[in-house]
Design an enzyme around this catalytic site. Structure first.
Site, PDB file in Angstrom:
ATOM      1  N   SER A 133       0.869  -1.166   0.000  1.00 54.82           N
ATOM      2  CA  SER A 133       0.000   0.000   0.000  1.00 54.82           C
ATOM      3  C   SER A 133       0.911   1.223   0.000  1.00 54.82           C
ATOM      4  CB  SER A 133      -0.945  -0.017   1.206  1.00 54.82           C
ATOM      5  OG  SER A 133      -1.761   1.136   1.228  1.00 54.82           O
ATOM      6  N   TYR A 147      -4.982   8.059  -6.482  1.00 54.71           N
ATOM      7  CA  TYR A 147      -4.016   7.120  -5.907  1.00 54.71           C
ATOM      8  C   TYR A 147      -4.439   6.749  -4.486  1.00 54.71           C
ATOM      9  CZ  TYR A 147       0.513   5.282  -4.353  1.00 54.71           C
ATOM     10  OH  TYR A 147       1.514   4.489  -3.854  1.00 54.71           O
ATOM     11  N   LYS A 151      -5.461   3.076  -2.644  1.00 56.43           N
ATOM     12  CA  LYS A 151      -4.729   2.558  -1.485  1.00 56.43           C
ATOM     13  C   LYS A 151      -5.623   2.416  -0.266  1.00 56.43           C
ATOM     14  CE  LYS A 151      -0.846   1.972  -3.595  1.00 56.43           C
ATOM     15  NZ  LYS A 151      -0.418   0.594  -3.905  1.00 56.43           N
TER      16      LYS A 151
END
Length: 275
Positions: A133, A147, A151
């Protein structure tokens, strides 16, 4: 000697992990989109490096490559979900294609790698999954919205999986590195800037990146070694924050969220059904 399956092995952290593991005598099943990128390691380590071409956005290919790897190597001790795509830009600037690629690589790709591996790990009675992650899976910065979305999403998925598979003697660790000096930040895909965001927090972060002023304190070699060492820890740690920036950002985010939650305690309790 352990056998590792690593996605995204051609460069960055995946390449560093592959090199370290081979050097210490382990076997690696390395997957990547351009197989020639590991020609030098194949020449040096021979049969201890098994290579397969894989784009993690192609789901049928994931299941085929996983089957081929287990058939060729007999058993795999550690699955490292490392392949990733980074998109840099405000939420308004990114294109639909960029957003789709972000989701298909970081969420769907990681999910399908785990789904493909689990039957084999259960059959052999043990195993470990390393889900890459980011500090951005707990904290947020302008220009990284998509993004962060992937994650934060994959962390929720992986934490649930960890609860489901521990009964089968399979551990799972979510690794949360900060910014690494391996080129990932500078090589992220960028959305086309909009002038309206120039004098905003998003514009400020963009200028930091452009001027190489964004702090990148993480050592890829030390980060890779910490990941390798984590496999010796039993039970598997659920999360592993790596880097001073990761620790600071994650802690600040968690403390802030806890403070906000505690401030709402009376409101939360007031909405229960009265018996």
């Amino acid at each position: 000697m352990r056998t590792w399956f690593i996605t995204g092995s051609s460069a960055g952290l995946g390449r560093t992990l592959t090199e370290k593991l081979l050097k210490r005598g382990d076997r690696v099943a390395a997957t990547l989109r351009k197989t020639h990128a590991l020609d030098d390691l194949k020449a040096e380590y021979g049969d201890r490096l098994w290579i397969a071409q894989l784009d993690v956005t192609h789901i049928p290919a994931i299941h085929q490559v996983m089957q081929d790897a287990f058939n060729a190597l007999g058993r795999i001790d550690v699955i490292v979900n490392n392949a990733g795509y980074g998109l840099f830009g405000s939420v308004e600037e990114a294109s639909d294609d960029q957003i789709r690629k972000q989701i298909e690589t970081n969420i769907m790709g990681s999910i399908q790698i785990i789904r493909a591996a689990l039957p084999y790990l259960r059959a052999q009675g043990e195993g470990r999954i390393i889900q890459l992650s980011s500090a951005g899976g707990q904290a947020t910065y302008p220009n990284y919205g998509y993004y962060h979305m992937t994650k934060w999403g994959i962390e929720g998925f992986a934490e649930t999986v960890a609860k489901e598979i521990s009964i089968f003697n399979i551990g799972l660790t979510i690794v949360e590195p900060g910014a690494l000096r391996n080129g990932f930040v500078s090589n992220m895909d960028s959305a086309t800037p909009m002038e309206v965001y120039a004098q905003t927090p998003a514009g400020e972060v963009r200028r930091l990146i452009q001027n190489n002023a964004f702090p990148i304190p993480g050592d890829p070699e030390k980060t890779a070694q910490a990941i390798i060492d984590s496999v010796d820890v039993t039970p598997a740690p659920l999360r592993l924050a790596l880097g001073p920036d990761a620790y600071t950002a994650i802690r600040s985010s968690l403390v802030s969220r806890l403070d906000s939650l505690d401030a709402q305690k009376d409101i939360a309790m007031s909405t229960k059904v009265e018996e």
